[in-house]
Motif scaffolding. Structure first.
Motif, PDB file in Angstrom:
ATOM      1  N   PHE A   1       0.848  -1.212   0.000  1.00  0.00           N
ATOM      2  CA  PHE A   1       0.000   0.000   0.000  1.00  0.00           C
ATOM      3  C   PHE A   1       0.874   1.249   0.000  1.00  0.00           C
ATOM      4  O   PHE A   1       1.914   1.245   0.659  1.00  0.00           O
ATOM      5  CB  PHE A   1      -0.884   0.033   1.253  1.00  0.00           C
ATOM      6  N   PRO A   2       0.501   2.339  -0.670  1.00  0.00           N
ATOM      7  CA  PRO A   2      -0.638   2.417  -1.585  1.00  0.00           C
ATOM      8  C   PRO A   2      -0.239   1.871  -2.950  1.00  0.00           C
ATOM      9  O   PRO A   2       0.899   2.044  -3.383  1.00  0.00           O
ATOM     10  CB  PRO A   2      -0.896   3.920  -1.666  1.00  0.00           C
ATOM     11  N   PHE A   3      -1.185   1.217  -3.626  1.00  0.00           N
ATOM     12  CA  PHE A   3      -0.901   0.755  -4.985  1.00  0.00           C
ATOM     13  C   PHE A   3      -2.057   1.125  -5.903  1.00  0.00           C
ATOM     14  O   PHE A   3      -3.149   1.470  -5.429  1.00  0.00           O
ATOM     15  CB  PHE A   3      -0.600  -0.743  -5.012  1.00  0.00           C
ATOM     16  N   LEU A   4      -1.785   1.060  -7.215  1.00  0.00           N
ATOM     17  CA  LEU A   4      -2.839   1.325  -8.192  1.00  0.00           C
ATOM     18  C   LEU A   4      -3.345  -0.010  -8.712  1.00  0.00           C
ATOM     19  O   LEU A   4      -2.544  -0.933  -8.923  1.00  0.00           O
ATOM     20  CB  LEU A   4      -2.309   2.144  -9.372  1.00  0.00           C
ATOM     21  N   CYS A   5      -4.640  -0.115  -8.906  1.00  0.00           N
ATOM     22  CA  CYS A   5      -5.193  -1.338  -9.491  1.00  0.00           C
ATOM     23  C   CYS A   5      -6.057  -0.980 -10.693  1.00  0.00           C
ATOM     24  O   CYS A   5      -6.987  -0.179 -10.577  1.00  0.00           O
ATOM     25  CB  CYS A   5      -6.009  -2.112  -8.454  1.00  0.00           C
ATOM     26  N   LEU A   6      -5.706  -1.561 -11.830  1.00  0.00           N
ATOM     27  CA  LEU A   6      -6.542  -1.419 -13.024  1.00  0.00           C
ATOM     28  C   LEU A   6      -7.569  -2.542 -12.967  1.00  0.00           C
ATOM     29  O   LEU A   6      -7.217  -3.721 -13.070  1.00  0.00           O
ATOM     30  CB  LEU A   6      -5.671  -1.546 -14.287  1.00  0.00           C
ATOM     31  N   LEU A   7      -8.827  -2.183 -12.745  1.00  0.00           N
ATOM     32  CA  LEU A   7      -9.889  -3.192 -12.646  1.00  0.00           C
ATOM     33  C   LEU A   7     -10.660  -3.215 -13.959  1.00  0.00           C
ATOM     34  O   LEU A   7     -11.353  -2.247 -14.294  1.00  0.00           O
ATOM     35  CB  LEU A   7     -10.816  -2.849 -11.469  1.00  0.00           C
ATOM     36  N   VAL A   8     -10.489  -4.299 -14.707  1.00  0.00           N
ATOM     37  CA  VAL A   8     -11.113  -4.378 -16.036  1.00  0.00           C
ATOM     38  C   VAL A   8     -11.935  -5.653 -16.162  1.00  0.00           C
ATOM     39  O   VAL A   8     -11.402  -6.758 -16.088  1.00  0.00           O
ATOM     40  CB  VAL A   8     -10.059  -4.335 -17.180  1.00  0.00           C
ATOM     41  N   SER A   9     -13.246  -5.462 -16.369  1.00  0.00           N
ATOM     42  CA  SER A   9     -14.118  -6.637 -16.493  1.00  0.00           C
ATOM     43  C   SER A   9     -15.185  -6.360 -17.530  1.00  0.00           C
ATOM     44  O   SER A   9     -15.093  -5.384 -18.295  1.00  0.00           O
ATOM     45  CB  SER A   9     -14.746  -6.934 -15.136  1.00  0.00           C
ATOM     46  N   GLY A  10     -16.227  -7.206 -17.537  1.00  0.00           N
ATOM     47  CA  GLY A  10     -17.314  -7.003 -18.489  1.00  0.00           C
ATOM     48  C   GLY A  10     -18.160  -5.794 -18.113  1.00  0.00           C
ATOM     49  O   GLY A  10     -18.852  -5.217 -18.944  1.00  0.00           O
ATOM     50  N   GLY A  11     -18.106  -5.382 -16.850  1.00  0.00           N
ATOM     51  CA  GLY A  11     -18.950  -4.279 -16.398  1.00  0.00           C
ATOM     52  C   GLY A  11     -18.179  -3.059 -15.907  1.00  0.00           C
ATOM     53  O   GLY A  11     -18.777  -2.016 -15.648  1.00  0.00           O
ATOM     54  N   ASN A  12     -16.862  -3.183 -15.760  1.00  0.00           N
ATOM     55  CA  ASN A  12     -16.077  -2.082 -15.182  1.00  0.00           C
ATOM     56  C   ASN A  12     -14.742  -1.871 -15.881  1.00  0.00           C
ATOM     57  O   ASN A  12     -14.111  -2.831 -16.323  1.00  0.00           O
ATOM     58  CB  ASN A  12     -15.762  -2.374 -13.705  1.00  0.00           C
TER      59      ASN A  12
END
Ligand code: KG4
Length: 339
Positions: free
Chosen positions: A133-144
């Protein structure tokens, strides 16, 4: 005394149950629903019916594989949302009834938080490299499609997100117009490995800040295809692998441009990726290239933790349990809920 959490996930079309003991995964059972393939997308009513059929055997299997009896459980964690309401209700209702019958605490988990915290699942006998922490997260899905600043297990800030379609949704729709199967993501990924990513160019969005947009790419892909097919009716068949590779490269470029910007702006080099699209090989390769070029410490989930799974719900539940962060039995499911 050990802390043993049963996690339950039923937000879309996967019924899953997992057991985590003191942060270590003991079991993670996922039952996929093949029933949707014929329709080219998830049919909500069919999904909730399949969850109803699957939930008891899946939980039974998760406990059996973990070698844990239900009396040993410390708490039950469940996905509260976001997701399809009918699907969520099956998992939420089961979790409530199960926890009440055992007289143990109930823990609500945000599905998106679960994807991010999947990076903290530990497995026996493995090197468990975790983000700092702190870190960046790329959240990639069918809805986001979101860039998240993760400050701690329970403090996250969305720095940017899509203003229209998600990356996975755009890939799935483009795959559909090419006449490929469902879901399109894994099919495009497989075809792209054999194609030329520079063969075709599609338009990229000009969206301010750290936000994304994928609806323009979808339209650009559709209109280009329509024009090319006028010239050559067999265009798709003759150019399938190059189309897939070029589409994938465009999506990856769009995602990574903003992620690089975020890393620079927030001066963070701990960078993770999560969600269904993080299974994509082009995106994974780009992460590795960025690690070499920009000195990023990257965190790419195992394939099993990219798509929906209860292990990520159980680990999030575990951290909430340590904080005594429980919920009451009358907490409703929410189909739309932010981080
Ligand atoms: O996280 P997820 O399982 O479900 C939610 O949307 O919550 O993500 C599903 C998305 C779909 O759009 C699917 O096509 C995409 O992830 N996906 C992929 C790959 N595997 C799954 N996209 C690109 N490449 C893949 N290998």
């Amino acid at each position: 005394m050990s802390t043993i959490i049963l996690g339950i996930e039923s937000s879309c079309d996967d019924t899953s149950a997992a057991v985590i003991k003191d942060g270590y995964l003991l079991s993670n059972i996922v039952s996929n629903q093949a029933v949707h393939e014929a329709y080219g997308g998830v049919v909500p009513e069919l999904a909730s019916r399949a969850h109803q059929q699957n939930i008891v055997p899946v939980v039974h299997e998760a406990l059996k594989c973990a070698g844990v009896s239900k009396e040993e459980l410390s708490a039950v964690a469940f996905t509260r949302g976001p997701g399809l309401m009918g699907s969520l209700l099956v998992g939420v209702s089961f979790a409530k009834g199960f926890a009440r019958s055992l007289n143990i605490p109930l823990i609500d988990v945000n599905h998106l938080t679960g994807h991010v915290l999947a990076h903290f699942i530990k497995e026996d006998g493995e090197i468990n490299k975790q983000p700092i922490f702190p870190f960046l997260c790329l959240l990639v899905s069918g809805g986001n499609s979101q860039i998240i600043l993760v400050k701690s297990y329970d403090e996250m800030e969305i720095l940017g997100q899509t203003i229209d379609d998600a990356a996975g949704e755009a890939i799935d729709k483009c795959s559909k117009v090419m006449g490929l199967g469902y879901p399109g993501g894994p099919i495009i990924d497989k075809l792209a490995r054999q194609g030329n990513p520079k063969a075709f160019t599609f338009s990229k969005p000009h969206i301010p800040d750290l936000n994304y947009s994928f609806s323009g790419l979808k339209t650009s892909f559709l209109y280009s295809l329509r024009d090319w097919i006028k010239e050559d009716p067999n265009f798709i068949e003759n150019n399938k692998v190059d189309l897939a590779a070029s589409l994938e490269a465009t999506v990856v470029d769009i995602l990574m441009d903003k992620l690089r910007k975020a890393a620079k702006q927030y001066k963070i080099n701990e960078i993770a990726v999560a969600g269904g699209v993080s299974a994509n090989n082009g995106l994974r390769n780009s992460f590795k290239e960025h690690a070499d070029k920009y000195g990023w410490n990257i965190y790419i989930p195992k394939f099993g933790y990219t798509t929906d799974n209860a292990a990520m719900i159980a680990i999030t539940g575990y951290f909430k349990y340590l904080n005594n962060d429980f919920c009451s039995i009358d907490l409703p499911a929410y189909s739309r809920i932010s981080l």
